[in-house]
Design a protein around this motif. Structure first.
Motif, PDB file in Angstrom:
ATOM      1  N   PHE A   1      35.763 -40.838  21.865  1.00 34.09           N
ATOM      2  CA  PHE A   1      35.149 -40.289  23.087  1.00 34.09           C
ATOM      3  C   PHE A   1      35.073 -38.773  22.926  1.00 34.09           C
ATOM      4  N   ASN A   2      34.616 -38.040  23.906  1.00 36.59           N
ATOM      5  CA  ASN A   2      34.555 -36.565  23.909  1.00 36.59           C
ATOM      6  C   ASN A   2      34.209 -36.028  22.514  1.00 36.59           C
ATOM      7  N   SER A   3      32.993 -36.239  22.086  1.00 29.36           N
ATOM      8  CA  SER A   3      32.588 -35.982  20.703  1.00 29.36           C
ATOM      9  C   SER A   3      31.283 -35.207  20.666  1.00 29.36           C
TER      10      SER A   3
ATOM     11  N   ALA B   1      35.216 -42.248  30.367  1.00 26.38           N
ATOM     12  CA  ALA B   1      36.518 -42.861  30.674  1.00 26.38           C
ATOM     13  C   ALA B   1      37.534 -42.702  29.539  1.00 26.38           C
ATOM     14  N   ASP B   2      37.444 -41.627  28.771  1.00 20.49           N
ATOM     15  CA  ASP B   2      38.344 -41.393  27.624  1.00 20.49           C
ATOM     16  C   ASP B   2      38.390 -42.612  26.706  1.00 20.49           C
ATOM     17  N   THR B   3      37.271 -43.362  26.632  1.00 21.07           N
ATOM     18  CA  THR B   3      37.260 -44.625  25.891  1.00 21.07           C
ATOM     19  C   THR B   3      36.006 -44.790  25.036  1.00 21.07           C
TER      20      THR B   3
ATOM     21  N   ALA C   1      44.244 -32.995  17.372  1.00 24.48           N
ATOM     22  CA  ALA C   1      42.943 -32.324  17.517  1.00 24.48           C
ATOM     23  C   ALA C   1      42.098 -33.155  18.463  1.00 24.48           C
ATOM     24  N   TYR C   2      41.607 -32.524  19.525  1.00 25.34           N
ATOM     25  CA  TYR C   2      40.777 -33.307  20.449  1.00 25.34           C
ATOM     26  C   TYR C   2      39.645 -32.492  21.059  1.00 25.34           C
ATOM     27  N   ASP C   3      38.723 -33.208  21.662  1.00 20.52           N
ATOM     28  CA  ASP C   3      37.543 -32.656  22.340  1.00 20.52           C
ATOM     29  C   ASP C   3      36.753 -31.692  21.449  1.00 20.52           C
ATOM     30  N   PRO C   4      36.350 -32.124  20.232  1.00 27.39           N
ATOM     31  CA  PRO C   4      35.635 -31.211  19.344  1.00 27.39           C
ATOM     32  C   PRO C   4      34.232 -30.869  19.839  1.00 27.39           C
TER      33      PRO C   4
ATOM     34  N   PHE D   1      33.997 -36.505  15.872  1.00 28.02           N
ATOM     35  CA  PHE D   1      34.376 -37.470  16.901  1.00 28.02           C
ATOM     36  C   PHE D   1      35.870 -37.421  17.164  1.00 28.02           C
ATOM     37  N   ARG D   2      36.208 -37.421  18.434  1.00 29.84           N
ATOM     38  CA  ARG D   2      37.623 -37.508  18.820  1.00 29.84           C
ATOM     39  C   ARG D   2      38.052 -38.963  18.680  1.00 29.84           C
ATOM     40  N   GLY D   3      38.958 -39.216  17.754  1.00 23.99           N
ATOM     41  CA  GLY D   3      39.454 -40.571  17.551  1.00 23.99           C
ATOM     42  C   GLY D   3      40.898 -40.661  17.979  1.00 23.99           C
TER      43      GLY D   3
ATOM     44  N   PHE E   1      40.476 -46.136  29.595  1.00 23.98           N
ATOM     45  CA  PHE E   1      41.812 -45.555  29.447  1.00 23.98           C
ATOM     46  C   PHE E   1      42.106 -44.580  30.591  1.00 23.98           C
ATOM     47  N   VAL E   2      41.132 -43.718  30.887  1.00 23.91           N
ATOM     48  CA  VAL E   2      41.208 -42.859  32.090  1.00 23.91           C
ATOM     49  C   VAL E   2      39.873 -43.021  32.828  1.00 23.91           C
ATOM     50  N   GLY E   3      39.876 -43.772  33.911  1.00 29.68           N
ATOM     51  CA  GLY E   3      38.623 -44.038  34.620  1.00 29.68           C
ATOM     52  C   GLY E   3      38.074 -42.792  35.297  1.00 29.68           C
ATOM     53  N   ASN E   4      36.784 -42.851  35.601  1.00 27.62           N
ATOM     54  CA  ASN E   4      36.104 -41.775  36.340  1.00 27.62           C
ATOM     55  C   ASN E   4      36.047 -40.459  35.574  1.00 27.62           C
ATOM     56  N   VAL E   5      35.709 -40.579  34.274  1.00 24.09           N
ATOM     57  CA  VAL E   5      35.567 -39.364  33.468  1.00 24.09           C
ATOM     58  C   VAL E   5      34.223 -39.379  32.751  1.00 24.09           C
ATOM     59  N   CYS E   6      33.399 -38.355  33.011  1.00 18.94           N
ATOM     60  CA  CYS E   6      32.214 -38.063  32.190  1.00 18.94           C
ATOM     61  C   CYS E   6      32.439 -36.658  31.652  1.00 18.94           C
ATOM     62  N   PHE E   7      32.582 -36.541  30.344  1.00 19.60           N
ATOM     63  CA  PHE E   7      33.053 -35.294  29.731  1.00 19.60           C
ATOM     64  C   PHE E   7      32.059 -34.904  28.626  1.00 19.60           C
ATOM     65  N   PRO E   8      31.108 -34.002  28.933  1.00 18.56           N
ATOM     66  CA  PRO E   8      30.054 -33.692  27.954  1.00 18.56           C
ATOM     67  C   PRO E   8      30.535 -32.710  26.894  1.00 18.56           C
TER      68      PRO E   8
ATOM     69  N   VAL F   1      38.609 -36.879  38.950  1.00 18.32           N
ATOM     70  CA  VAL F   1      37.252 -37.369  38.670  1.00 18.32           C
ATOM     71  C   VAL F   1      36.489 -36.242  37.973  1.00 18.32           C
ATOM     72  N   TYR F   2      35.938 -36.548  36.783  1.00 20.13           N
ATOM     73  CA  TYR F   2      35.222 -35.552  35.974  1.00 20.13           C
ATOM     74  C   TYR F   2      33.719 -35.788  36.062  1.00 20.13           C
ATOM     75  N   SER F   3      32.991 -34.793  36.586  1.00 14.64           N
ATOM     76  CA  SER F   3      31.536 -34.864  36.678  1.00 14.64           C
ATOM     77  C   SER F   3      30.929 -33.745  35.838  1.00 14.64           C
TER      78      SER F   3
ATOM     79  N   LEU G   1      38.924 -28.654  41.783  1.00 11.17           N
ATOM     80  CA  LEU G   1      40.223 -28.478  41.124  1.00 11.17           C
ATOM     81  C   LEU G   1      40.139 -27.532  39.933  1.00 11.17           C
ATOM     82  N   LYS G   2      39.195 -27.807  39.018  1.00  8.94           N
ATOM     83  CA  LYS G   2      39.057 -26.973  37.817  1.00  8.94           C
ATOM     84  C   LYS G   2      37.719 -27.259  37.179  1.00  8.94           C
ATOM     85  N   ILE G   3      37.306 -26.333  36.300  1.00 10.27           N
ATOM     86  CA  ILE G   3      36.090 -26.532  35.529  1.00 10.27           C
ATOM     87  C   ILE G   3      36.386 -26.169  34.078  1.00 10.27           C
TER      88      ILE G   3
END
Ligand code: BMA
Length: 340
Positions: free
Chosen positions: A48-50, A306-308, A107-110, A63-65, A280-287, A244-246, A214-216
Protein backbone atom coordinates in the motif's frame (compact mmCIF):
# COMPACT_ATOMS: atom_id res chain seq x y z
CA UNK A 1 -8.51 25.44 -19.40
CA UNK A 2 -5.72 24.76 -16.89
CA UNK A 3 -2.61 23.10 -18.26
CA UNK A 4 -0.01 20.70 -16.89
CA UNK A 5 3.52 21.93 -17.48
CA UNK A 6 5.55 18.81 -18.18
CA UNK A 7 6.01 15.89 -20.51
CA UNK A 8 3.30 14.10 -22.46
CA UNK A 9 2.58 10.54 -21.30
CA UNK A 10 0.65 8.81 -24.06
CA UNK A 11 0.38 5.49 -22.20
CA UNK A 12 -1.05 6.95 -18.97
CA UNK A 13 -3.68 4.56 -17.57
CA UNK A 14 -7.12 6.05 -17.99
CA UNK A 15 -10.88 5.65 -17.65
CA UNK A 16 -13.41 8.42 -18.27
CA UNK A 17 -15.47 9.76 -15.38
CA UNK A 18 -18.66 7.72 -14.98
CA UNK A 19 -21.61 9.64 -16.42
CA UNK A 20 -24.24 8.08 -14.18
CA UNK A 21 -22.85 9.45 -10.91
CA UNK A 22 -24.32 12.10 -8.66
CA UNK A 23 -20.92 12.54 -7.03
CA UNK A 24 -19.53 15.98 -7.81
CA UNK A 25 -16.07 15.33 -6.39
CA UNK A 26 -13.32 15.75 -9.01
CA UNK A 27 -11.55 12.37 -8.57
CA UNK A 28 -13.06 9.02 -9.60
CA UNK A 29 -11.95 5.43 -9.06
CA UNK A 30 -10.61 2.83 -11.48
CA UNK A 31 -13.34 0.21 -11.83
CA UNK A 32 -10.85 -2.68 -11.44
CA UNK A 33 -9.59 -1.43 -8.04
CA UNK A 34 -7.70 -2.40 -6.02
CA UNK A 35 -4.87 -2.87 -8.51
CA UNK A 36 -2.66 -4.59 -5.91
CA UNK A 37 -4.33 -7.11 -3.64
CA UNK A 38 -3.17 -9.03 -0.55
CA UNK A 39 -0.01 -11.22 -0.50
CA UNK A 40 1.48 -9.92 -3.76
CA UNK A 41 5.12 -10.78 -2.90
CA UNK A 42 6.46 -13.85 -1.04
CA UNK A 43 6.72 -12.91 2.64
CA UNK A 44 4.75 -9.66 2.16
CA UNK A 45 1.12 -9.59 3.24
CA UNK A 46 0.14 -6.07 2.21
CA UNK A 47 1.40 -3.54 -0.34
CA UNK A 48 0.00 0.00 0.00
CA UNK A 49 1.12 3.69 0.13
CA UNK A 50 3.36 3.31 -2.92
CA UNK A 51 4.71 5.43 -5.78
CA UNK A 52 5.20 4.93 -9.51
CA UNK A 53 6.90 6.78 -12.38
CA UNK A 54 7.29 6.43 -16.14
CA UNK A 55 10.52 4.64 -17.08
CA UNK A 56 11.64 3.57 -20.56
CA UNK A 57 8.52 2.55 -22.48
CA UNK A 58 6.80 1.34 -19.30
CA UNK A 59 6.63 2.16 -15.62
CA UNK A 60 8.58 1.55 -12.46
CA UNK A 61 7.39 1.73 -8.87
CA UNK A 62 8.55 1.68 -5.26
CA UNK A 63 6.14 -0.17 -3.02
CA UNK A 64 5.61 -0.28 0.72
CA UNK A 65 5.57 -3.96 1.58
CA UNK A 66 4.48 -5.02 5.04
CA UNK A 67 6.33 -8.25 5.84
CA UNK A 68 5.00 -11.11 7.99
CA UNK A 69 6.49 -9.60 11.15
CA UNK A 70 4.54 -6.41 10.44
CA UNK A 71 7.60 -4.32 9.56
CA UNK A 72 7.57 -2.42 6.25
CA UNK A 73 10.34 -2.20 3.64
CA UNK A 74 10.44 -0.93 0.07
CA UNK A 75 10.11 -3.29 -2.90
CA UNK A 76 10.47 -2.49 -6.59
CA UNK A 77 7.92 -3.24 -9.23
CA UNK A 78 7.68 -3.05 -13.01
CA UNK A 79 4.70 -2.59 -15.27
CA UNK A 80 3.91 -2.09 -18.95
CA UNK A 81 0.55 -0.41 -18.35
CA UNK A 82 0.93 1.02 -14.80
CA UNK A 83 -1.98 -1.19 -13.69
CA UNK A 84 -0.60 -4.75 -13.62
CA UNK A 85 2.61 -4.95 -11.59
CA UNK A 86 5.39 -7.50 -11.24
CA UNK A 87 7.53 -7.24 -8.16
CA UNK A 88 11.09 -8.10 -7.29
CA UNK A 89 10.99 -10.69 -4.50
CA UNK A 90 13.75 -8.96 -2.54
CA UNK A 91 13.69 -5.59 -0.80
CA UNK A 92 15.43 -2.75 -2.64
CA UNK A 93 19.15 -3.33 -1.99
CA UNK A 94 20.27 0.12 -0.90
CA UNK A 95 23.96 0.91 -0.56
CA UNK A 96 25.54 3.65 1.44
CA UNK A 97 27.69 6.41 -0.02
CA UNK A 98 30.74 4.08 0.03
CA UNK A 99 28.92 1.32 -1.85
CA UNK A 100 28.43 -0.92 1.22
CA UNK A 101 25.04 -2.64 1.64
CA UNK A 102 22.65 -0.55 3.69
CA UNK A 103 19.21 -1.61 4.88
CA UNK A 104 17.16 0.84 6.94
CA UNK A 105 15.58 -0.48 10.15
CA UNK A 106 12.24 0.03 8.45
CA UNK A 107 11.02 1.99 5.45
CA UNK A 108 7.51 3.10 4.62
CA UNK A 109 5.35 5.43 2.54
CA UNK A 110 7.89 5.86 -0.31
CA UNK A 111 7.63 8.65 -2.86
CA UNK A 112 9.49 8.46 -6.18
CA UNK A 113 10.43 11.73 -7.87
CA UNK A 114 12.58 12.41 -10.92
CA UNK A 115 14.56 15.63 -10.77
CA UNK A 116 16.68 16.27 -13.85
CA UNK A 117 18.25 12.90 -14.75
CA UNK A 118 17.98 11.20 -11.34
CA UNK A 119 15.17 9.39 -9.52
CA UNK A 120 14.90 10.01 -5.79
CA UNK A 121 13.14 7.70 -3.37
CA UNK A 122 12.01 9.46 -0.21
CA UNK A 123 10.48 7.49 2.64
CA UNK A 124 9.85 7.41 6.34
CA UNK A 125 12.72 5.71 8.14
CA UNK A 126 14.20 5.16 11.56
CA UNK A 127 16.71 7.77 12.75
CA UNK A 128 16.31 7.33 16.50
CA UNK A 129 12.60 7.76 15.74
CA UNK A 130 10.61 8.43 12.59
CA UNK A 131 12.44 10.60 10.13
CA UNK A 132 13.04 10.95 6.41
CA UNK A 133 15.19 8.52 4.43
CA UNK A 134 16.39 9.19 0.92
CA UNK A 135 18.20 7.35 -1.88
CA UNK A 136 18.92 8.01 -5.52
CA UNK A 137 19.14 5.92 -8.65
CA UNK A 138 19.44 6.40 -12.37
CA UNK A 139 19.07 2.80 -13.50
CA UNK A 140 16.95 1.10 -10.80
CA UNK A 141 19.84 -1.32 -10.24
CA UNK A 142 22.01 0.73 -7.89
CA UNK A 143 20.33 2.71 -5.13
CA UNK A 144 22.63 5.01 -3.18
CA UNK A 145 21.60 6.45 0.14
CA UNK A 146 21.46 10.23 0.42
CA UNK A 147 21.91 11.95 3.80
CA UNK A 148 18.79 12.13 6.00
CA UNK A 149 17.49 15.60 5.20
CA UNK A 150 15.82 16.35 8.54
CA UNK A 151 16.14 15.69 12.24
CA UNK A 152 13.60 13.33 13.78
CA UNK A 153 10.68 13.38 14.01
CA UNK A 154 9.36 13.89 10.54
CA UNK A 155 7.16 12.14 7.97
CA UNK A 156 5.57 12.53 4.56
CA UNK A 157 8.44 14.17 2.73
CA UNK A 158 8.25 14.66 -1.01
CA UNK A 159 10.48 16.53 -3.43
CA UNK A 160 9.23 18.94 -6.05
CA UNK A 161 9.97 17.52 -9.52
CA UNK A 162 12.27 20.38 -10.46
CA UNK A 163 14.54 22.84 -8.74
CA UNK A 164 12.95 26.19 -7.97
CA UNK A 165 15.21 29.24 -8.13
CA UNK A 166 18.15 26.82 -8.45
CA UNK A 167 17.34 24.85 -5.27
CA UNK A 168 15.87 21.43 -4.52
CA UNK A 169 12.61 21.91 -2.65
CA UNK A 170 10.95 19.44 -0.30
CA UNK A 171 7.68 19.32 1.60
CA UNK A 172 7.61 17.50 4.92
CA UNK A 173 5.51 17.12 8.06
CA UNK A 174 7.33 17.35 11.39
CA UNK A 175 5.79 14.82 13.77
CA UNK A 176 6.38 12.77 16.91
CA UNK A 177 7.20 9.22 17.95
CA UNK A 178 3.67 7.86 17.74
CA UNK A 179 0.56 8.31 15.67
CA UNK A 180 1.05 12.08 15.76
CA UNK A 181 -2.26 13.72 16.66
CA UNK A 182 -1.15 17.01 15.05
CA UNK A 183 0.76 18.13 12.00
CA UNK A 184 1.50 20.94 9.59
CA UNK A 185 3.24 20.89 6.23
CA UNK A 186 6.50 22.79 5.83
CA UNK A 187 8.81 23.47 2.91
CA UNK A 188 12.60 23.37 2.98
CA UNK A 189 15.19 24.01 0.33
CA UNK A 190 18.67 22.74 -0.43
CA UNK A 191 21.43 23.58 -2.89
CA UNK A 192 22.89 20.04 -2.82
CA UNK A 193 20.43 17.62 -1.11
CA UNK A 194 22.72 17.54 1.93
CA UNK A 195 22.15 20.87 3.66
CA UNK A 196 18.50 21.85 4.10
CA UNK A 197 17.23 25.19 5.34
CA UNK A 198 15.05 28.23 4.68
CA UNK A 199 12.20 26.28 6.28
CA UNK A 200 8.81 27.82 5.55
CA UNK A 201 5.36 26.98 6.81
CA UNK A 202 2.98 25.97 4.01
CA UNK A 203 -0.29 24.83 5.58
CA UNK A 204 -1.76 23.69 8.89
CA UNK A 205 -4.63 21.40 9.75
CA UNK A 206 -7.90 23.29 9.90
CA UNK A 207 -10.41 22.84 12.67
CA UNK A 208 -13.15 24.35 10.49
CA UNK A 209 -12.58 21.67 7.81
CA UNK A 210 -13.59 18.67 9.89
CA UNK A 211 -12.14 16.12 7.45
CA UNK A 212 -8.63 17.59 7.95
CA UNK A 213 -9.05 18.90 11.46
CA UNK A 214 -6.49 16.62 13.13
CA UNK A 215 -3.44 16.74 10.84
CA UNK A 216 -2.32 16.95 7.24
CA UNK A 217 0.68 15.61 5.34
CA UNK A 218 2.19 15.81 1.87
CA UNK A 219 1.22 13.30 -0.78
CA UNK A 220 2.47 12.93 -4.36
CA UNK A 221 5.09 15.28 -5.79
CA UNK A 222 3.34 18.57 -6.59
CA UNK A 223 2.27 18.88 -10.26
CA UNK A 224 3.38 21.99 -12.13
CA UNK A 225 0.51 23.76 -13.88
CA UNK A 226 0.02 27.17 -15.44
CA UNK A 227 -1.97 28.13 -12.30
CA UNK A 228 0.72 27.07 -9.82
CA UNK A 229 1.79 23.80 -8.18
CA UNK A 230 -1.14 21.45 -7.76
CA UNK A 231 -0.61 19.81 -4.39
CA UNK A 232 -2.60 16.72 -3.41
CA UNK A 233 -2.20 15.82 0.24
CA UNK A 234 -3.82 13.73 2.95
CA UNK A 235 -5.99 15.22 5.66
CA UNK A 236 -7.06 13.37 8.80
CA UNK A 237 -10.17 13.53 10.94
CA UNK A 238 -10.34 11.91 14.37
CA UNK A 239 -13.64 10.12 14.97
CA UNK A 240 -14.86 7.96 17.85
CA UNK A 241 -13.86 4.96 15.67
CA UNK A 242 -10.38 6.14 14.80
CA UNK A 243 -8.71 8.26 12.13
CA UNK A 244 -10.14 8.85 8.63
CA UNK A 245 -7.69 9.77 5.84
CA UNK A 246 -9.03 11.73 2.85
CA UNK A 247 -7.35 13.52 -0.04
CA UNK A 248 -7.27 17.31 -0.18
CA UNK A 249 -6.02 19.77 -2.79
CA UNK A 250 -4.26 23.12 -2.83
CA UNK A 251 -2.48 25.30 -5.38
CA UNK A 252 0.88 26.78 -4.44
CA UNK A 253 2.65 29.72 -6.02
CA UNK A 254 4.99 28.57 -8.81
CA UNK A 255 8.01 30.65 -7.77
CA UNK A 256 7.37 30.80 -4.05
CA UNK A 257 5.65 27.50 -3.26
CA UNK A 258 5.26 28.13 0.46
CA UNK A 259 2.48 30.56 -0.59
CA UNK A 260 -0.91 28.86 -0.76
CA UNK A 261 -2.98 30.47 -3.54
CA UNK A 262 -6.05 28.23 -3.20
CA UNK A 263 -7.04 25.43 -0.87
CA UNK A 264 -10.23 23.42 -1.01
CA UNK A 265 -12.37 23.37 2.12
CA UNK A 266 -13.95 20.15 0.81
CA UNK A 267 -12.00 16.95 0.37
CA UNK A 268 -11.39 15.76 -3.20
CA UNK A 269 -11.66 12.06 -2.37
CA UNK A 270 -12.59 10.10 0.73
CA UNK A 271 -12.86 6.40 1.71
CA UNK A 272 -16.09 4.97 0.30
CA UNK A 273 -15.48 1.56 -1.27
CA UNK A 274 -15.04 -1.62 0.80
CA UNK A 275 -11.33 -1.87 -0.04
CA UNK A 276 -10.89 1.64 1.43
CA UNK A 277 -13.14 1.34 4.47
CA UNK A 278 -12.11 -2.21 5.47
CA UNK A 279 -8.67 -3.66 5.85
CA UNK A 280 -5.73 -3.52 8.20
CA UNK A 281 -6.59 0.12 8.99
CA UNK A 282 -10.02 1.00 7.60
CA UNK A 283 -10.97 4.41 6.23
CA UNK A 284 -7.60 5.32 4.77
CA UNK A 285 -6.95 6.81 1.32
CA UNK A 286 -3.28 7.81 1.30
CA UNK A 287 -1.97 9.23 -2.01
CA UNK A 288 1.75 8.89 -2.76
CA UNK A 289 2.12 9.41 -6.52
CA UNK A 290 0.56 10.64 -9.74
CA UNK A 291 1.20 10.08 -13.43
CA UNK A 292 0.41 13.09 -15.62
CA UNK A 293 -0.09 13.65 -19.34
CA UNK A 294 0.52 17.28 -20.29
CA UNK A 295 -1.20 16.84 -23.67
CA UNK A 296 -4.60 15.77 -22.36
CA UNK A 297 -4.36 17.10 -18.79
CA UNK A 298 -5.09 13.59 -17.47
CA UNK A 299 -3.85 12.65 -14.00
CA UNK A 300 -3.72 9.11 -12.56
CA UNK A 301 -3.46 9.00 -8.77
CA UNK A 302 -1.95 6.06 -6.84
CA UNK A 303 -3.14 5.76 -3.27
CA UNK A 304 -2.89 3.30 -0.44
CA UNK A 305 -6.30 1.93 0.56
CA UNK A 306 -6.93 0.83 4.16
CA UNK A 307 -3.18 0.18 4.68
CA UNK A 308 -3.84 -3.02 2.69
CA UNK A 309 -4.13 -2.34 -1.05
CA UNK A 310 -3.06 0.03 -3.81
CA UNK A 311 -5.87 1.90 -5.53
CA UNK A 312 -5.86 3.91 -8.74
CA UNK A 313 -8.02 6.96 -9.36
CA UNK A 314 -8.33 9.56 -12.09
CA UNK A 315 -8.93 13.24 -12.61
CA UNK A 316 -7.99 15.99 -15.03
CA UNK A 317 -5.97 19.04 -14.17
CA UNK A 318 -8.84 21.22 -15.28
CA UNK A 319 -11.50 19.47 -13.19
CA UNK A 320 -9.37 19.38 -10.04
CA UNK A 321 -8.16 22.98 -10.29
CA UNK A 322 -11.69 24.20 -10.99
CA UNK A 323 -12.96 22.30 -7.94
CA UNK A 324 -10.21 23.64 -5.68
CA UNK A 325 -10.84 27.22 -6.81
CA UNK A 326 -14.61 26.90 -6.45
CA UNK A 327 -14.24 25.56 -2.91
CA UNK A 328 -11.22 27.60 -1.95
CA UNK A 329 -10.73 29.11 1.47
CA UNK A 330 -7.23 30.30 2.28
CA UNK A 331 -6.71 32.01 5.54
CA UNK A 332 -3.33 30.63 6.45
CA UNK A 333 -1.80 32.57 9.30
CA UNK A 334 1.79 33.44 8.47
CA UNK A 335 3.30 32.96 11.92
CA UNK A 336 6.63 34.44 10.89
CA UNK A 337 5.12 37.85 10.35
CA UNK A 338 1.98 37.26 12.36
CA UNK A 339 -0.59 38.14 9.71
CA UNK A 340 -3.04 36.22 7.61
C1 BMA B 1 0.10 7.20 9.09
C2 BMA B 1 1.18 6.50 8.32
C3 BMA B 1 0.63 5.86 7.06
C4 BMA B 1 -0.64 5.09 7.30
C5 BMA B 1 -1.61 5.92 8.11
C6 BMA B 1 -2.89 5.18 8.47
O1 BMA B 1 0.56 7.62 10.34
O2 BMA B 1 1.77 5.54 9.12
O3 BMA B 1 1.59 4.96 6.59
O4 BMA B 1 -1.24 4.80 6.05
O5 BMA B 1 -0.99 6.32 9.31
O6 BMA B 1 -2.63 4.05 9.26
Amino acid sequence: MSKIIGEPLKNIPWQDKPQDTKCTLPIWRFTENPIIKRNPIPGVSRVFNSAVAPYGDGFVGVFRGSEYDGVSYIYMGWSKDAIHWEFNDERIPFTDEKGEPFMPGYAYDPRLVKVEDTFYIIWCTDLYGASIGMAKTKDFKTFTRVENPFLPYNRNAVLFPRKINGKFVMLSRPSDTGHTPFGDVFLSESPDLIYWGKHRHVMSNKSSHWWESLKIGGGPAPIETDEGWLMLYHGVERTCNGYVYSIGGAILDRDEPSKVLYRSRAYLFTPEEDYETNGFVGNVCFPCATLCDSETGRIAIYYGAADTYVGLAFTTVDETIRFIKEHSETDEIDREIGIR
